[in-house]
Design an enzyme around this catalytic site. Structure first.
Site, PDB file in Angstrom:
ATOM      1  N   ASP A   1       0.824  -1.199   0.000  1.00  0.00           N
ATOM      2  CA  ASP A   1       0.000   0.000   0.000  1.00  0.00           C
ATOM      3  C   ASP A   1       0.870   1.266   0.000  1.00  0.00           C
ATOM      4  O   ASP A   1       1.871   1.337   0.723  1.00  0.00           O
ATOM      5  CB  ASP A   1      -0.894  -0.023   1.249  1.00  0.00           C
TER       6      ASP A   1
ATOM      7  N   GLU B   1       1.627   0.027  -4.775  1.00  0.00           N
ATOM      8  CA  GLU B   1       0.675   1.085  -5.107  1.00  0.00           C
ATOM      9  C   GLU B   1       1.446   2.396  -5.196  1.00  0.00           C
ATOM     10  O   GLU B   1       1.988   2.875  -4.204  1.00  0.00           O
ATOM     11  CB  GLU B   1      -0.415   1.181  -4.038  1.00  0.00           C
TER      12      GLU B   1
ATOM     13  N   ASP C   1     -10.726   1.316  -4.045  1.00  0.00           N
ATOM     14  CA  ASP C   1     -10.670   2.769  -3.848  1.00  0.00           C
ATOM     15  C   ASP C   1     -11.291   3.546  -5.000  1.00  0.00           C
ATOM     16  O   ASP C   1     -11.337   4.775  -4.959  1.00  0.00           O
ATOM     17  CB  ASP C   1      -9.208   3.232  -3.714  1.00  0.00           C
TER      18      ASP C   1
END
Length: 540
Positions: A199, A241, A316
């Site tokens: 992340d 990410e 998201d």
């Protein structure tokens, strides 16, 4: 195990809280995932990316971790987790764990100890700064709104949080902190997982004093150290990410000679409906030519050393068919078009749960229906700026994260879509009666079966994995490309728009092996593409 198995993989993303509830508490869980492994095996996927299921207060739905080595009881136990890893392996599916190492929860023992005083060894695990003129150290803003600094009255300093104030940033400059993270990663590797999704990994090299947060000078040194001390000597998949990546930066991450990550997620194509420089809540109509240009840039730009991740949506982002297609009269056609266009490109494709049945955004009419902390924060900010409710709700319905997080629609004849027997943690999309897994499994012409066919084709044709890519010149709203390898040629054509388009290519009459309209032969010299029409043909 083949070292680069992830190049041939198709990854399915599960948002555990919304996938399937096995114990009637309204929250998805590990047993619910296990119950549907046969469904995923039938689809043909080879890796399963799970959003965080570690212990967490749930301020940001699990991205605020309070214990990295325990499963949150709402999802089950470590025994359940091991069973999932083992049962998935039996079906040829590797488990990819979502890992947040840029920040923790403020309830993590490290942070609790860090707040006790300025001298304990955990103080430097986080980013602390003195006040400047009685205020925040600088103007850094949180992604979720407001200052990125929070004052701690007990120790008289501010701590950094790039997201919510309950998500304090870790200090990667501290070597002991890095070693603690690597030890935790090896804990999971030893349990038999297939890799990590990392992340906001581009933020760990941050320098808050100069306000450089993404792509800091130490970022790649940290990743190379992580690679060496954890997954580097094993056949694991790693995807970072990286919201701020360009093709040049992405090659740094994914060049095998640099020993960092397998690939990264970049988000340029998902931001094309945003006003330039205005952030996610300032929207404009999607320009299909721009979409084609950006997707092509990433196909070309990562050659020859980088590797691409291919995706339309995730937890998201808005639902794919709502963001890039037409989720009303052409929902089926445009969902299939998006699948055909993406899955035959070069890179590793990702499917977000429900994408394979064409699940859509789920509009709300009131802020009381919203769960997502980012959307709620934005609502209050916009209200303070003078926006009215209708304007703000329109933005949330277009870009809000809850769109992706509504429960998976398994059945059309059960009250909560077969997700749970009890009221779910988040509302079910009312269209579950017509959009659900059961109906799609019974329909040989369904969106699900288009995905299944594409995955099977990829497994059988190395051309899709390793072949060259080149753009074919067409009308602005038509995306056509060639994949070539050892004399084989695959032509993929997609009408990105809801209008008829003319196609003129020098390939004569061809028979598509896959299409989203019922066609047997196509005269490529002169063909009228219908709205969202897509097909792939092998050129002989």
């Amino acid at each position: 195990m083949e070292k680069d198995w992830w190049k041939k993989a198709v990854v399915y993303q599960v948002y555990p809280k919304s996938f399937q509830d096995s114990n009637a508490d309204g929250i998805g869980d590990i047993r619910g995932i296990i119950n549907h492994l046969d469904y995923l095996e039938d689809l043909g996927i080879t890796a399963l990316w799970l959003n965080p299921m570690y212990c967490s207060p749930g301020i940001d739905n699990g991205y605020d971790i309070s214990d990295y080595e325990q499963i949150d009881p709402i999802y089950g136990s470590m025994k359940d987790m091991q069973l999932l890893i083992d049962e998935a392996r039996k079906r040829g599916i590797k488990i990819i764990m979502d890992l947040v190492v840029n920040h923790t929860s403020d309830k993590h023992p490290w942070f609790i100890k860090s707040c006790q005083d300025r001298t304990n060894k955990y103080r430097d695990y986080y980013v602390w700064r003195d006040p400047v003129d009685g205020h925040e150290p600088n103007e850094l803003q949180s992604t979720f709104g407001g200052s990125a600094w929070e004052f701690d009255s007990q120790t008289g300093q501010y701590y950094l949080h790039q997201f919510s104030k309950q998500q304090p940033d870790l200090n990667w400059q501290n070597s002991k902190l890095r070693q603690a993270i690597y030890k935790m990663m090896n804990f999971w590797i030893e349990k038999g997982i297939g890799g990590f999704r990392l992340d906001v990994i581009d933020l760990i090299g941050k320098n808050p004093d100069t306000m450089q947060m993404a792509n800091g000078k130490d970022l790649h040194r940290f990743l190379q150290e992580m690679n060496q001390q954890t997954f580097g000597k094993k056949s694991l998949m790693t995807v970072g990410e990286t919201w701020g990546a360009t093709p040049e930066i992405a090659k740094l991450y994914s060049d095998p000679q640099r020993h960092e990550l397998s690939m990264v997620f970049q988000f340029e194509h998902t931001q094309l409906d945003q006003q330039d420089g205005q952030g996610k809540w300032s929207i404009k109509p999607l320009n299909f030519y721009e979409l084609k240009k950006v997707l092509n840039k990433w196909q070309v730009g990562l050659n020859p050393t980088g590797w691409n991740s291919l995706f339309w949506n995730n937890h998201d982002l808005p639902r794919a068919v709502s963001a890039f297609g037409n989720d009303q009269e052409y929902r089926v056609e445009s969902a299939k078009m998006l699948a055909i266009l993406l899955h035959l490109m070069k890179g590793t494709p990702y499917i977000y749960q429900g994408e394979e049945i064409g699940m859509t955004n789920c509009p709300v009419s009131s802020i009381d229906e919203v769960n997502d902390v980012e959307s709620i924060n934005m609502y209050h900010e916009k209200k303070n700026e003078g926006f009215n409710d209708n304007e703000i709700i329109r933005l949330i319905n277009h870009r809000g994260r809850d769109n992706a997080r509504t429960p998976m629609q398994w059945k059309g004849d059960q009250k909560y879509a077969g997700f749970s027997s009890q009221k779910p943690w988040l509302h079910v999309n009312p269209n579950y009666k017509t959009i659900n897994v059961d109906d799609q499994l019974r329909d040989s012409n369904s969106i699900y079966n288009t995905y299944k066919e594409l995955i099977d084709y990829r497994k059988k044709h190395l051309l899709v994995v390793e072949g060259s890519y080149s753009l074919v010149d067409t009308a602005d709203d038509v995306y056509a490309y060639l994949r070539e390898m050892d004399g084989q040629k695959l032509l993929v054509v997609a009408n990105l728009s809801g209008k008829d388009q003319t196609l003129k290519l020098d390939y004569g009459v061809q028979q598509p092996w896959i299409s989203n309209y019922n066609i047997e032969k196509i005269n490529l010299n002169d063909y009228k593409l219908r709205p969202y029409e897509a097909f792939a043909v092998e050129i002989h």
